[in-house]
Structures are given as structure tokens and as C-alpha cells.
Design an enzyme around this catalytic site. Structure first.
Site, PDB file in Angstrom:
ATOM      1  N   LYS A  14      23.073  -2.003  36.893  1.00 46.37           N
ATOM      2  CA  LYS A  14      21.479  -0.893  36.504  1.00 46.37           C
ATOM      3  C   LYS A  14      21.398  -1.164  34.741  1.00 46.37           C
ATOM      4  O   LYS A  14      19.900  -1.429  35.026  1.00 46.37           O
ATOM      5  CB  LYS A  14      22.249   0.523  35.876  1.00 46.37           C
ATOM      6  N   ARG A  89      27.165  11.011  32.176  1.00 45.55           N
ATOM      7  CA  ARG A  89      28.359  10.583  32.853  1.00 45.55           C
ATOM      8  C   ARG A  89      28.633  11.514  33.002  1.00 45.55           C
ATOM      9  O   ARG A  89      29.812  11.734  33.876  1.00 45.55           O
ATOM     10  CB  ARG A  89      28.842   9.277  32.531  1.00 45.55           C
ATOM     11  N   ARG A 128      31.004 -11.745  33.545  1.00 45.37           N
ATOM     12  CA  ARG A 128      29.889 -10.486  32.760  1.00 45.37           C
ATOM     13  C   ARG A 128      30.920 -10.965  31.499  1.00 45.37           C
ATOM     14  O   ARG A 128      30.546 -11.509  30.688  1.00 45.37           O
ATOM     15  CB  ARG A 128      29.049  -9.386  32.891  1.00 45.37           C
ATOM     16  N   ARG A 134      32.438  -9.278  25.851  1.00 49.35           N
ATOM     17  CA  ARG A 134      32.518  -7.552  25.553  1.00 49.35           C
ATOM     18  C   ARG A 134      34.389  -7.305  26.201  1.00 49.35           C
ATOM     19  O   ARG A 134      34.811  -7.625  26.957  1.00 49.35           O
ATOM     20  CB  ARG A 134      31.834  -6.623  26.291  1.00 49.35           C
ATOM     21  N   ARG A 146      37.544   2.124  33.305  1.00 53.56           N
ATOM     22  CA  ARG A 146      35.915   3.327  33.650  1.00 53.56           C
ATOM     23  C   ARG A 146      36.524   3.245  34.915  1.00 53.56           C
ATOM     24  O   ARG A 146      35.209   4.340  35.240  1.00 53.56           O
ATOM     25  CB  ARG A 146      35.659   1.245  33.617  1.00 53.56           C
TER      26      ARG A 146
HETATM   27  P1  ADP Z   1      29.010  -0.123  32.373  1.00 54.39           P
HETATM   28  O1  ADP Z   1      28.044   0.755  32.848  1.00 54.39           O
HETATM   29  O2  ADP Z   1      29.573  -1.050  32.352  1.00 54.39           O
HETATM   30  O3  ADP Z   1      30.957   0.355  32.306  1.00 54.39           O
HETATM   31  P2  ADP Z   1      28.293   1.035  29.126  1.00 54.39           P
HETATM   32  O4  ADP Z   1      27.410  -0.107  28.650  1.00 54.39           O
HETATM   33  O5  ADP Z   1      27.147   2.053  30.363  1.00 54.39           O
HETATM   34  O6  ADP Z   1      29.185  -0.431  30.577  1.00 54.39           O
HETATM   35  O7  ADP Z   1      29.434   1.643  28.911  1.00 54.39           O
HETATM   36  C1  ADP Z   1      30.234   0.960  28.023  1.00 54.39           C
HETATM   37  C2  ADP Z   1      30.909   1.579  27.290  1.00 54.39           C
HETATM   38  O8  ADP Z   1      30.565   3.178  26.430  1.00 54.39           O
HETATM   39  C3  ADP Z   1      31.107   3.455  28.504  1.00 54.39           C
HETATM   40  O9  ADP Z   1      32.828   2.857  29.404  1.00 54.39           O
HETATM   41  C4  ADP Z   1      31.803   4.029  27.409  1.00 54.39           C
HETATM   42  O10 ADP Z   1      33.327   4.732  26.913  1.00 54.39           O
HETATM   43  C5  ADP Z   1      31.032   4.149  26.382  1.00 54.39           C
HETATM   44  N1  ADP Z   1      29.113   5.353  27.007  1.00 54.39           N
HETATM   45  C6  ADP Z   1      28.712   4.393  27.501  1.00 54.39           C
HETATM   46  N2  ADP Z   1      27.539   5.932  27.488  1.00 54.39           N
HETATM   47  C7  ADP Z   1      28.335   7.205  27.935  1.00 54.39           C
HETATM   48  C8  ADP Z   1      28.522   8.025  27.552  1.00 54.39           C
HETATM   49  N3  ADP Z   1      27.218   8.401  28.893  1.00 54.39           N
HETATM   50  N4  ADP Z   1      29.299   9.235  28.236  1.00 54.39           N
HETATM   51  C9  ADP Z   1      30.113   8.437  27.357  1.00 54.39           C
HETATM   52  N5  ADP Z   1      30.668   7.324  27.211  1.00 54.39           N
HETATM   53  C10 ADP Z   1      29.851   6.633  27.669  1.00 54.39           C
END
Ligand code: ADP
Length: 191
Positions: A14, A89, A128, A134, A146
Site C-alpha cells: 500500500k 481498519r 522489509r 521495524r 497482524r
Molecule cells: P502494516 O500495514 O504493514 O501492518 P502499518 O504501518 O499500516 O503497517 O501499521 C502498523 C501498526 O500500526 C498496525 O499493526 C497497528 O498496530 C497500528 N495501526 C496502523 N493503522 C491503524 C488503524 N487504522 N487502526 C488501528 N491501529 C493501526
């Protein structure tokens, strides 16, 4: 305005695609993951709170996430549109986003899902993690958690927008250019 949701499991690409889409369509990219990581790197109260959830591969509670998202949207009112990446989400987040946009006489133009299967995702995230450092990308249990959370809490968001006729799916495995081509084809049909 063109308001897009870039949707898909963790590691589906994404962020990569959002960068190119921003250039082509002149939109503001809002990644809640990036916003949380920025807060964490500055040790803000919001960052500290988010950290405990992110470290376990769990979602940050809706109230915190929605508040942060609203602040970002409100800070940039004069844009051509937004690309929401990693948000919404949950169904609660989707409803909050629709309400926020409705207050501005706006709405979601379309949701674009990148389809990638679980094993491919795990491999990509591990790769990654080796580069980015990370913490949530460096532990297979957290990665699998996740994906589980994505399946139980996030996939209903696809159906939520599908019922409004707004969900579209593209193949997320292939070259970055091929996937970008599939996305832009869908987006151009929304214009
Ligand atoms: P990825 O899509 O690789 O998991 P992101 O950077 O989108 O990476 O998200 C990393 C973490 O940030 C998620 O596992 C969650 O803990 C938190 N997070 C991100 N966006 C949201 C959201 N919209 N609602 C709740 N938690 C979120």
C-alpha cells in the site's frame, strides 16, 4: 475531490503504491501507521500509547486512531483529495471516516484492495524488517498476529464499502509498475 482508500493486508504494498498515486493524482497520502511511527519517534503521549499495541501486532484503539486521523484531515482542508492507507481498519473507523467526510460534503470515491496471499506477505514483511528495523516486522508471531487481526477486524471493511458499490480488487503480486497500472485503470474509471 477524489478520496481513495488503499486497502489490503500488512505488507501488500500500500505504501509503495500510495507514493506513485500521490504523484499522478495530486492527493494527500495519510498513513495511520506512519503517523503513529512519527509520534513514537518523538516520544509523544500518543506515540507511547500506540507503541504498546503496535509492538504486539494489535490495533491501536479506535478512539485514539480516529482522533489522530481527524486532526490530520482537518489540518489539510485544501487538497484535491486524500489517499487513506492503513485506515479504516475496523467498521467503527469506516463509519467515523464517512461521517467526517460527510461533514465536509465529501465522500469516499472508491476502495482499492491489493490481493496478496498470506505466505507471500510473511516473506515480504520479514524482508522489509531486515532493512527497516521495524520491531513489528521482525518477529514471525507478531506478523502472523497482524494478519489474523486483518482477517477478523479489517476484511469486513471491504464488504462495508462493497455494499455501497465502492470496493474494487486488484492483483497485488507482480511488478510495482504492473500493479500501479491495474490501480490507475480502476481509479480512472471512477473519475
Ligand atoms: P502494516 O500495514 O504493514 O501492518 P502499518 O504501518 O499500516 O503497517 O501499521 C502498523 C501498526 O500500526 C498496525 O499493526 C497497528 O498496530 C497500528 N495501526 C496502523 N493503522 C491503524 C488503524 N487504522 N487502526 C488501528 N491501529 C493501526
Amino acid at each position: 475531490m477524489l478520496n481513495l482508500i488503499l486497502f489490503g493486508p500488512p505488507g501488500s504494498g500500500k505504501g509503495t503504491q500510495a507514493e506513485s498515486l500521490v504523484k499522478k493524482y495530486g492527493l494527500l497520502h495519510i498513513s495511520t501507521g506512519d503517523l503513529f511511527r512519527y509520534e513514537m519517534s518523538n516520544d509523544t503521549p500518543l506515540g507511547l500509547e500506540a507503541k504498546s499495541f503496535m509492538a504486539k501486532g494489535e490495533l491501536v484503539p479506535d478512539s485514539i486512531t480516529i482522533g489522530m486521523l481527524k486532526n490530520k484531515v482537518d489540518a489539510f482542508p485544501d487538497v484535491n483529495g486524500y489517499i487513506f492507507d492503513g485506515f479504516p481498519r475496523t467498521i467503527v473507523q469506516a463509519e467515523a471516516l464517512d461521517n467526517l467526510l460527510a461533514e465536509k460534503d465529501q465522500s469516499i470515491s472508491g476502495l482499492l484492495e491489493l490481493k496478496v496471499d498470506e505466505e507471500e506477505i510473511v516473506q515480504r514483511i520479514k524482508k522489509r524488517g531486515a532493512v527497516s528495523g521495524r520491531a513489528d516486522d521482525n518477529d514471525e508471531n507478531i506478523i502472523r498476529n497482524r494478519i489474523q487481526v486483518y482477517q477478523s477486524e479489517t476484511t469486513p471493511v471491504y464488504d462495508y464499502y462493497d455494499k455501497k458499490g465502492l470496493s474494487h480488487s486488484v492483483e497485488g503480486v507482480g511488478s510495482i509498475e504492473e500493479i500501479f497500472g491495474s490501480l490507475t485503470q480502476k481509479i480512472d474509471s471512477l473519475l
